[in-house]
Design a protein around this motif. Sequence first.
Motif, mmCIF file in Angstrom:
data_model
loop_
_atom_site.group_PDB
_atom_site.id
_atom_site.type_symbol
_atom_site.label_atom_id
_atom_site.label_comp_id
_atom_site.label_asym_id
_atom_site.label_seq_id
_atom_site.Cartn_x
_atom_site.Cartn_y
_atom_site.Cartn_z
ATOM 1 N N GLN A 1 34.971 43.236 38.785
ATOM 2 C CA GLN A 1 36.165 43.255 39.623
ATOM 3 C C GLN A 1 37.428 43.471 38.809
ATOM 4 O OE1 GLN A 1 35.838 43.245 43.169
ATOM 5 N NE2 GLN A 1 33.854 43.668 42.235
ATOM 6 N N ALA A 2 37.378 43.181 37.527
ATOM 7 C CA ALA A 2 38.513 43.533 36.655
ATOM 8 C C ALA A 2 38.666 45.054 36.605
ATOM 9 C CB ALA A 2 38.299 42.964 35.255
ATOM 10 N N ASP B 1 41.401 50.019 38.406
ATOM 11 C CA ASP B 1 41.363 51.297 39.121
ATOM 12 C C ASP B 1 42.336 51.296 40.298
ATOM 13 O OD1 ASP B 1 39.476 53.855 39.267
ATOM 14 O OD2 ASP B 1 39.873 53.228 41.329
ATOM 15 N N PHE B 2 42.410 50.173 41.010
ATOM 16 C CA PHE B 2 43.328 50.056 42.147
ATOM 17 C C PHE B 2 44.783 50.138 41.681
ATOM 18 C CE2 PHE B 2 45.792 47.499 45.216
ATOM 19 C CZ PHE B 2 45.453 48.143 46.399
ATOM 20 N N SER B 3 45.096 49.472 40.593
ATOM 21 C CA SER B 3 46.462 49.510 40.061
ATOM 22 C C SER B 3 46.838 50.919 39.619
ATOM 23 C CB SER B 3 46.586 48.537 38.883
ATOM 24 O OG SER B 3 46.298 47.216 39.283
ATOM 25 N N ALA B 4 45.881 51.625 39.023
ATOM 26 C CA ALA B 4 46.151 52.996 38.614
ATOM 27 C C ALA B 4 46.448 53.876 39.819
ATOM 28 C CB ALA B 4 44.959 53.551 37.832
ATOM 29 N N HIS B 5 45.703 53.675 40.915
ATOM 30 C CA HIS B 5 45.946 54.420 42.154
ATOM 31 C C HIS B 5 47.365 54.178 42.659
ATOM 32 C CE1 HIS B 5 42.996 56.947 44.088
ATOM 33 N NE2 HIS B 5 42.001 56.172 43.692
ATOM 34 N N LEU B 6 47.804 52.930 42.611
ATOM 35 C CA LEU B 6 49.148 52.600 43.081
ATOM 36 C C LEU B 6 50.210 53.323 42.267
ATOM 37 C CD1 LEU B 6 48.849 48.753 43.724
ATOM 38 C CD2 LEU B 6 48.934 50.574 45.441
ATOM 39 N N TRP C 1 41.917 39.871 44.710
ATOM 40 C CA TRP C 1 42.346 38.485 44.516
ATOM 41 C C TRP C 1 41.209 37.506 44.254
ATOM 42 C CZ3 TRP C 1 40.142 35.326 48.049
ATOM 43 C CH2 TRP C 1 39.925 35.776 49.348
ATOM 44 N N LEU C 2 39.975 37.854 44.642
ATOM 45 C CA LEU C 2 38.872 36.912 44.437
ATOM 46 C C LEU C 2 38.624 36.598 42.955
ATOM 47 C CD1 LEU C 2 36.637 35.144 45.606
ATOM 48 C CD2 LEU C 2 35.127 37.146 45.567
ATOM 49 N N PRO C 3 38.579 37.599 42.058
ATOM 50 C CA PRO C 3 38.356 37.239 40.649
ATOM 51 C C PRO C 3 39.466 36.367 40.080
ATOM 52 C CG PRO C 3 38.929 39.569 40.868
ATOM 53 C CD PRO C 3 38.642 39.051 42.247
ATOM 54 N N LEU C 4 40.700 36.569 40.529
ATOM 55 C CA LEU C 4 41.806 35.729 40.059
ATOM 56 C C LEU C 4 41.644 34.297 40.573
ATOM 57 C CD1 LEU C 4 44.751 38.241 40.614
ATOM 58 C CD2 LEU C 4 43.411 37.831 38.535
ATOM 59 N N LEU C 5 41.234 34.164 41.837
ATOM 60 C CA LEU C 5 40.986 32.842 42.387
ATOM 61 C C LEU C 5 39.850 32.145 41.644
ATOM 62 C CD1 LEU C 5 41.325 30.617 44.534
ATOM 63 C CD2 LEU C 5 39.779 31.935 46.014
ATOM 64 N N LEU C 6 38.775 32.874 41.384
ATOM 65 C CA LEU C 6 37.635 32.282 40.684
ATOM 66 C C LEU C 6 38.032 31.823 39.284
ATOM 67 C CD1 LEU C 6 34.797 34.706 41.781
ATOM 68 C CD2 LEU C 6 34.914 32.254 42.264
ATOM 69 N N LEU D 1 28.098 43.188 31.770
ATOM 70 C CA LEU D 1 28.966 42.542 32.754
ATOM 71 C C LEU D 1 28.903 41.018 32.710
ATOM 72 C CD1 LEU D 1 28.297 44.843 35.856
ATOM 73 C CD2 LEU D 1 30.157 45.013 34.177
ATOM 74 N N TYR D 2 27.696 40.455 32.699
ATOM 75 C CA TYR D 2 27.569 39.015 32.888
ATOM 76 C C TYR D 2 27.749 38.217 31.596
ATOM 77 C CZ TYR D 2 25.075 41.208 36.771
ATOM 78 O OH TYR D 2 24.704 42.033 37.806
#
Length: 207
Positions: free
Chosen positions: A69-70, A75-80, A110-115, A193-194
Amino acid sequence: MLTDPLLPLWLKLAYSAFMLVLVPVYWRAYGWTNFLYFCDVALILTWVGLWTEHPLPISIAAVGILVAQAFWLLDFSAHLLGRRLTGMTDYMFDSRQSRFLRGLSLFHGWLPLLLLALVLRMGYDPRALPLWIAIATVLLLVSYRWLPGPPPRDDRRPVNINYVHGLSDEAPQTWMHPHLWLAVTLIGFPVVLYLPAHVLLLGLAGP
């Protein structure tokens, strides 16, 4: 003797309200198989962990999705910013998709930040790594054996769940035999990943 809760009630109620919207909406839009994605399993584990205030389900969810999710967030931030990195979040900017569904899908950000915040608050349970590897292995084998691969269907059912047929939902990978690709995911995901997430969480929060 009563003890103060580790987590605030407003957080539990807000998360529960979100889940009570997301689950029926996703089920209707995509079908039950959508909940076999790693990120959706992590959503449910987080829900359990919030109410039980037990670090194990929170730790399992965190070790399972934190690194992946990082990449989603990157990728989402780059799109923005008008850039395209991997195409992982292209669907979030597709005007043909429902804005409401795309809004719900913001949980990937937001889920990875919450976790991470929850692990820092509650501690990290090292048993999360082998338990998540076991969960992920079952999900990968089920996704490969019984769930549809690419290309996408007209009924919006998820395809290529957890990338068991390659990195694209448009067509299966052709680099190697499908069974070999499955073996790569079964071995590579824990290593890439893990395990890094496990080391990071141990370093940040400790057992």
